[in-house]
Design a protein around this motif. Structure first.
Motif, mmCIF file in Angstrom:
data_model
loop_
_atom_site.group_PDB
_atom_site.id
_atom_site.type_symbol
_atom_site.label_atom_id
_atom_site.label_comp_id
_atom_site.label_asym_id
_atom_site.label_seq_id
_atom_site.Cartn_x
_atom_site.Cartn_y
_atom_site.Cartn_z
ATOM 1 N N MET A 1 -23.939 23.576 -120.415
ATOM 2 C CA MET A 1 -24.249 23.835 -119.206
ATOM 3 C C MET A 1 -25.089 22.876 -118.416
ATOM 4 S SD MET A 1 -22.861 26.385 -117.875
ATOM 5 C CE MET A 1 -21.709 27.675 -118.481
ATOM 6 N N ASN A 2 -25.476 21.816 -119.458
ATOM 7 C CA ASN A 2 -26.341 20.933 -118.814
ATOM 8 C C ASN A 2 -25.549 19.835 -117.983
ATOM 9 O OD1 ASN A 2 -28.928 21.573 -119.675
ATOM 10 N ND2 ASN A 2 -28.745 20.488 -121.595
ATOM 11 N N ARG A 3 -24.315 19.524 -118.532
ATOM 12 C CA ARG A 3 -23.455 18.807 -117.610
ATOM 13 C C ARG A 3 -23.249 19.329 -116.102
ATOM 14 N NH1 ARG A 3 -18.980 17.416 -122.355
ATOM 15 N NH2 ARG A 3 -20.333 15.826 -123.278
ATOM 16 N N ARG A 4 -22.872 20.599 -116.304
ATOM 17 C CA ARG A 4 -22.880 21.074 -114.940
ATOM 18 C C ARG A 4 -24.145 21.115 -113.804
ATOM 19 N NH1 ARG A 4 -18.112 25.511 -115.218
ATOM 20 N NH2 ARG A 4 -18.821 25.780 -113.149
ATOM 21 N N ASN A 5 -25.170 21.216 -114.726
ATOM 22 C CA ASN A 5 -26.612 21.180 -113.756
ATOM 23 C C ASN A 5 -26.660 19.668 -113.247
ATOM 24 O OD1 ASN A 5 -28.505 23.468 -113.886
ATOM 25 N ND2 ASN A 5 -27.785 23.369 -115.886
ATOM 26 N N VAL A 6 -26.098 18.749 -114.108
ATOM 27 C CA VAL A 6 -26.298 17.315 -113.751
ATOM 28 C C VAL A 6 -25.407 17.003 -112.545
ATOM 29 C CG1 VAL A 6 -25.693 14.894 -114.601
ATOM 30 C CG2 VAL A 6 -26.853 16.460 -115.929
ATOM 31 N N LEU A 7 -23.957 17.600 -112.597
ATOM 32 C CA LEU A 7 -22.815 17.212 -111.849
ATOM 33 C C LEU A 7 -23.339 17.899 -110.425
ATOM 34 C CD1 LEU A 7 -20.237 16.126 -111.312
ATOM 35 C CD2 LEU A 7 -19.085 18.284 -111.902
ATOM 36 N N SER A 8 -23.868 19.205 -110.483
ATOM 37 C CA SER A 8 -24.087 19.845 -109.040
ATOM 38 C C SER A 8 -25.256 19.003 -108.526
ATOM 39 C CB SER A 8 -24.515 21.475 -109.425
ATOM 40 O OG SER A 8 -25.151 22.026 -108.202
ATOM 41 N N GLY A 9 -26.225 18.660 -109.069
ATOM 42 C CA GLY A 9 -27.328 17.908 -108.622
ATOM 43 C C GLY A 9 -26.753 16.566 -108.115
ATOM 44 N N LEU A 10 -25.906 15.761 -108.943
ATOM 45 C CA LEU A 10 -25.399 14.496 -108.502
ATOM 46 C C LEU A 10 -24.568 14.773 -107.306
ATOM 47 C CD1 LEU A 10 -24.035 12.842 -111.870
ATOM 48 C CD2 LEU A 10 -25.736 12.022 -110.341
ATOM 49 N N LEU A 11 -23.608 15.631 -107.203
ATOM 50 C CA LEU A 11 -22.955 15.614 -105.958
ATOM 51 C C LEU A 11 -23.783 16.192 -104.805
ATOM 52 C CD1 LEU A 11 -20.153 17.875 -107.491
ATOM 53 C CD2 LEU A 11 -19.951 15.339 -106.365
ATOM 54 N N LEU A 12 -24.847 17.031 -104.770
ATOM 55 C CA LEU A 12 -25.719 17.546 -103.802
ATOM 56 C C LEU A 12 -26.540 16.143 -103.544
ATOM 57 C CD1 LEU A 12 -26.225 19.454 -101.742
ATOM 58 C CD2 LEU A 12 -28.116 20.296 -103.346
ATOM 59 N N GLY A 13 -26.878 15.299 -104.488
ATOM 60 C CA GLY A 13 -27.484 14.284 -103.983
ATOM 61 C C GLY A 13 -26.910 13.138 -103.188
ATOM 62 N N VAL A 14 -25.677 12.982 -103.623
ATOM 63 C CA VAL A 14 -24.772 12.364 -102.670
ATOM 64 C C VAL A 14 -24.532 12.710 -101.260
ATOM 65 C CG1 VAL A 14 -22.230 11.226 -102.596
ATOM 66 C CG2 VAL A 14 -23.452 11.031 -104.807
ATOM 67 N N GLY A 15 -24.056 14.023 -101.343
ATOM 68 C CA GLY A 15 -23.885 14.760 -100.136
ATOM 69 C C GLY A 15 -25.146 14.603 -99.082
ATOM 70 N N ILE A 16 -26.534 14.918 -99.761
ATOM 71 C CA ILE A 16 -27.618 14.722 -98.843
ATOM 72 C C ILE A 16 -27.763 13.111 -98.437
ATOM 73 C CG2 ILE A 16 -30.112 14.738 -98.949
ATOM 74 C CD1 ILE A 16 -29.823 17.230 -100.743
ATOM 75 N N ALA A 17 -27.687 12.376 -99.169
ATOM 76 C CA ALA A 17 -27.852 10.932 -98.776
ATOM 77 C C ALA A 17 -26.765 10.499 -97.937
ATOM 78 C CB ALA A 17 -27.629 9.891 -100.094
ATOM 79 N N ALA A 18 -25.636 10.897 -98.006
ATOM 80 C CA ALA A 18 -24.422 10.448 -97.064
ATOM 81 C C ALA A 18 -24.684 11.169 -95.742
ATOM 82 C CB ALA A 18 -23.156 11.070 -97.476
ATOM 83 N N PHE A 19 -25.036 12.624 -95.917
ATOM 84 C CA PHE A 19 -25.551 13.305 -94.392
ATOM 85 C C PHE A 19 -26.503 12.458 -93.810
ATOM 86 C CE2 PHE A 19 -28.293 16.261 -92.261
ATOM 87 C CZ PHE A 19 -27.337 16.863 -91.299
ATOM 88 N N ILE A 20 -27.648 11.940 -94.338
ATOM 89 C CA ILE A 20 -29.010 11.522 -93.650
ATOM 90 C C ILE A 20 -28.276 10.052 -93.218
ATOM 91 C CG2 ILE A 20 -31.031 10.307 -94.146
ATOM 92 C CD1 ILE A 20 -31.598 12.734 -96.214
ATOM 93 N N ASP A 21 -27.707 9.234 -94.058
ATOM 94 C CA ASP A 21 -27.079 8.092 -93.376
ATOM 95 C C ASP A 21 -26.310 7.965 -92.328
ATOM 96 O OD1 ASP A 21 -26.248 5.237 -93.440
ATOM 97 O OD2 ASP A 21 -25.070 5.613 -94.937
ATOM 98 N N GLU A 22 -25.564 9.264 -92.271
ATOM 99 C CA GLU A 22 -24.414 9.413 -91.245
ATOM 100 C C GLU A 22 -25.212 9.900 -90.081
ATOM 101 O OE1 GLU A 22 -21.138 10.301 -88.786
ATOM 102 O OE2 GLU A 22 -21.398 9.065 -90.454
ATOM 103 N N THR A 23 -26.002 10.882 -90.101
ATOM 104 C CA THR A 23 -26.626 11.517 -89.039
ATOM 105 C C THR A 23 -27.777 10.618 -88.467
ATOM 106 O OG1 THR A 23 -26.361 13.812 -89.939
ATOM 107 C CG2 THR A 23 -28.066 13.462 -88.355
ATOM 108 N N VAL A 24 -28.469 10.044 -89.233
ATOM 109 C CA VAL A 24 -29.463 9.049 -88.616
ATOM 110 C C VAL A 24 -29.260 7.784 -88.085
ATOM 111 C CG1 VAL A 24 -31.759 7.747 -89.260
ATOM 112 C CG2 VAL A 24 -31.548 10.125 -89.933
ATOM 113 N N PHE A 25 -28.549 7.098 -89.217
ATOM 114 C CA PHE A 25 -28.183 5.597 -88.879
ATOM 115 C C PHE A 25 -26.928 5.345 -88.087
ATOM 116 C CE2 PHE A 25 -30.692 5.542 -92.574
ATOM 117 C CZ PHE A 25 -31.892 4.633 -92.106
ATOM 118 N N HIS A 26 -25.986 6.130 -88.212
ATOM 119 C CA HIS A 26 -24.571 6.380 -87.596
ATOM 120 C C HIS A 26 -24.653 6.850 -86.137
ATOM 121 C CE1 HIS A 26 -22.309 5.261 -91.306
ATOM 122 N NE2 HIS A 26 -23.380 5.270 -91.699
ATOM 123 N N GLN A 27 -25.184 8.125 -86.226
ATOM 124 C CA GLN A 27 -25.198 9.013 -85.042
ATOM 125 C C GLN A 27 -26.558 8.996 -84.038
ATOM 126 O OE1 GLN A 27 -23.821 13.005 -86.034
ATOM 127 N NE2 GLN A 27 -22.363 12.290 -87.253
#
Length: 146
Positions: A1-27
């Motif tokens: 289950m540790n891999r799933r914890n890492v994967l869930s966190g990694l994906l959310l980290g990428v999603g949050i970073a992409a959201f902030i980049d897109e919202t703040v710097f692009h829009q």
């Protein structure tokens, strides 16, 4: 289950970073698009694709997170370590590969780049380092408990 914890966190980290980049710097600031080597219309389309990919990562992360909670397999240190690693890794990739190697876009065009590049990449390294520390602590705690 540790891999799933890492994967869930990694994906959310990428999603949050992409959201902030897109919202703040692009829009909001209009500093750049995901792809600036073409027309403004192409830049907007690239932003839309970038936003969609970020949202898919976020939704996948939240489904994995819900599954971890349902199974009572959520490991906070490992999950948060994955999240910080994902956000920092995304930002470092963006700041080095996309900005400098591929030159898809720069952070800003009407100002000296060095302060922006340094700030962007230092924050990325700090996020990445924090994530790696949490992952190591989580791994040590899991190994000790077993």
């Amino acid at each position: 289950m540790n891999r799933r914890n890492v994967l869930s966190g990694l994906l959310l980290g990428v999603g949050i970073a992409a959201f902030i980049d897109e919202t703040v710097f692009h829009q909001l600031l209009h500093w750049h698009h995901f792809y600036d080597k073409s027309t403004p219309a192409a830049g907007l389309v690239s932003d839309g694709i970038f936003h969609a990919v970020g949202m898919v990562a976020t939704v996948a992360a939240l489904f994995l997170y819900a599954d971890l909670r349902r199974r009572r397999a959520f490991a906070a240190h490992i999950w948060w370590g994955g999240l910080l690693t994902g956000a920092g890794g995304f930002q470092l990739y963006d700041g080095t590969i996309q900005h400098k190697v591929l030159r898809l876009h720069q952070i800003r065009y009407d100002a000296p780049l060095a302060p922006y590049d340094w700030t962007w990449n230092v924050i990325a390294v700090l996020l990445l380092a924090g994530g790696v520390v949490l992952l190591a602590q989580g791994r040590r705690a899991t190994t000790t408990a077993a």
